[in-house]
Design a protein around this motif. Structure first.
Motif, mmCIF file in Angstrom:
data_model
loop_
_atom_site.group_PDB
_atom_site.id
_atom_site.type_symbol
_atom_site.label_atom_id
_atom_site.label_comp_id
_atom_site.label_asym_id
_atom_site.label_seq_id
_atom_site.Cartn_x
_atom_site.Cartn_y
_atom_site.Cartn_z
ATOM 1 N N LYS A 97 46.913 41.188 43.850
ATOM 2 C CA LYS A 97 46.647 39.989 43.049
ATOM 3 C C LYS A 97 45.176 39.851 42.638
ATOM 4 O O LYS A 97 44.822 38.902 41.942
ATOM 5 N N TYR A 168 43.763 39.664 36.985
ATOM 6 C CA TYR A 168 45.142 39.280 37.293
ATOM 7 C C TYR A 168 45.352 37.772 37.293
ATOM 8 O O TYR A 168 46.297 37.269 36.677
ATOM 9 N N ASP A 169 44.496 37.036 37.973
ATOM 10 C CA ASP A 169 44.718 35.593 38.104
ATOM 11 C C ASP A 169 44.646 34.884 36.754
ATOM 12 O O ASP A 169 45.353 33.902 36.511
#
Length: 229
Positions: A97, A168-169
Motif C-alpha cells: 500500500k 498508491y494512496d
C-alpha cells in the motif's frame, strides 16, 4: 516496490471483430502479449497485475501466460463493468500500500521502458504523472448539432496517454471518492485531478497509440514492421 496494472477488460466493439481487441494478432502474437512483454522487461516494474474479463482467464493462461516466456509473476484480476471499476479491482490486488502503481492500457503495446521509468520517478516526487502529447492539429469545440462554437488554443492542450503513475494512496482515495459520488472519469488522472491532486504530464510518443479500430491495427502493423527492421 512498483506494480503495473495492465487493463485489458474492454469488449472492443469499435474493432468490429468477434475476438476482443486485446487478443487480436499483431506480428503473429496477441496485442496484449506485446504490452505485457514491455512491462515484463522493464527493470522499474516489480509486479504485474493483468485485469481481464473473468470469463477469459482460461484463455489468458493458455494463450498468453502459458505461451510466452515472462520473467515476472503476472497475476490475473477480474475486470469490472467499466474500465474505472477494472482499475480499482487491480488496485485492490496490490499488496504493498506504499508503492507506486503504474496503470496502462493493454492495447498500447509501443510504450518504451524509458517512458515508464520517467513516469514512475515523477510520481515518486509529485504524487502523480502521466504520459501525453501536445496537440498538433487545430482543435475545434463543437455543439450537439455539429456546429463549431470556437477554436481552442492548442498550445495548452495535451492528449493524454498511458502509462499513468501514482502513489498508491493518492489513486485509491481518488477512485473511492469517485465511487461514492457516482462519478465516471475518462482516465485515472481525471479522478486524481478532481480531488485537487496536481498531476504532472511528460512527453510520450506519437507511436504510443491505443489500438481500438481497424485503422489503428493497420498502423500498429506498420510501426511493428519498422521496429523489426
Amino acid at each position: 516496490m512498483t506494480s503495473a496494472i495492465i487493463v485489458a477488460g474492454g469488449k472492443g466493439l469499435r474493432m468490429k471483430e468477434m475476438v476482443r481487441k486485446q487478443y487480436l494478432l499483431l506480428a503473429g502474437r496477441p496485442i496484449l502479449s506485446h504490452t505485457l512483454a514491455v512491462f515484463d522487461q522493464c527493470d522499474a516494474i516489480d509486479k504485474i497485475f493483468l485485469v481481464a474479463p473473468a470469463e477469459d482467464f482460461d484463455f489468458c493462461r493458455k494463450n498468453l501466460l502459458g505461451s510466452f516466456h515472462f520473467e515476472k509473476k503476472i497475476t490475473l484480476v477480474p475486470g469490472g463493468a467499466e474500465r474505472q471499476y477494472s482499475v480499482y479491482n487491480g488496485l485492490m490486488a496490490v499488496s504493498d500500500k506504499k508503492s507506486i502503481v503504474v496503470i496502462h492500457d493493454g492495447v498500447r503495446p509501443f510504450v518504451r521502458h524509458d517512458q515508464i521509468t520517467a513516469c514512475i520517478e515523477s510520481a515518486k516526487e509529485h504524487g502523480a504523472c502521466i504520459l501525453g502529447m501536445p496537440a498538433f492539429d487545430t482543435l475545434k469545440q463543437v455543439n450537439s448539432s455539429g456546429e463549431i462554437e470556437k477554436t481552442l488554443e492548442r498550445e495548452v492542450i495535451w492528449l493524454a496517454q498511458t502509462p499513468q503513475a501514482f502513489q498508491y494512496d493518492i489513486i485509491v482515495s481518488a477512485h473511492e471518492a469517485a465511487a461514492r459520488e457516482g462519478y465516471i472519469g475518462t482516465d485515472d488522472a481525471s479522478l486524481a485531478e478532481r480531488m485537487g491532486q496536481k498531476v504532472k504530464i511528460i512527453t510520450g510518443s506519437r507511436n504510443n497509440i491505443k489500438i481500438t479500430t481497424q485503422e489503428d491495427l493497420r498502423l500498429a502493423g506498420i510501426i511493428m514492421e519498422k521496429r523489426l527492421l
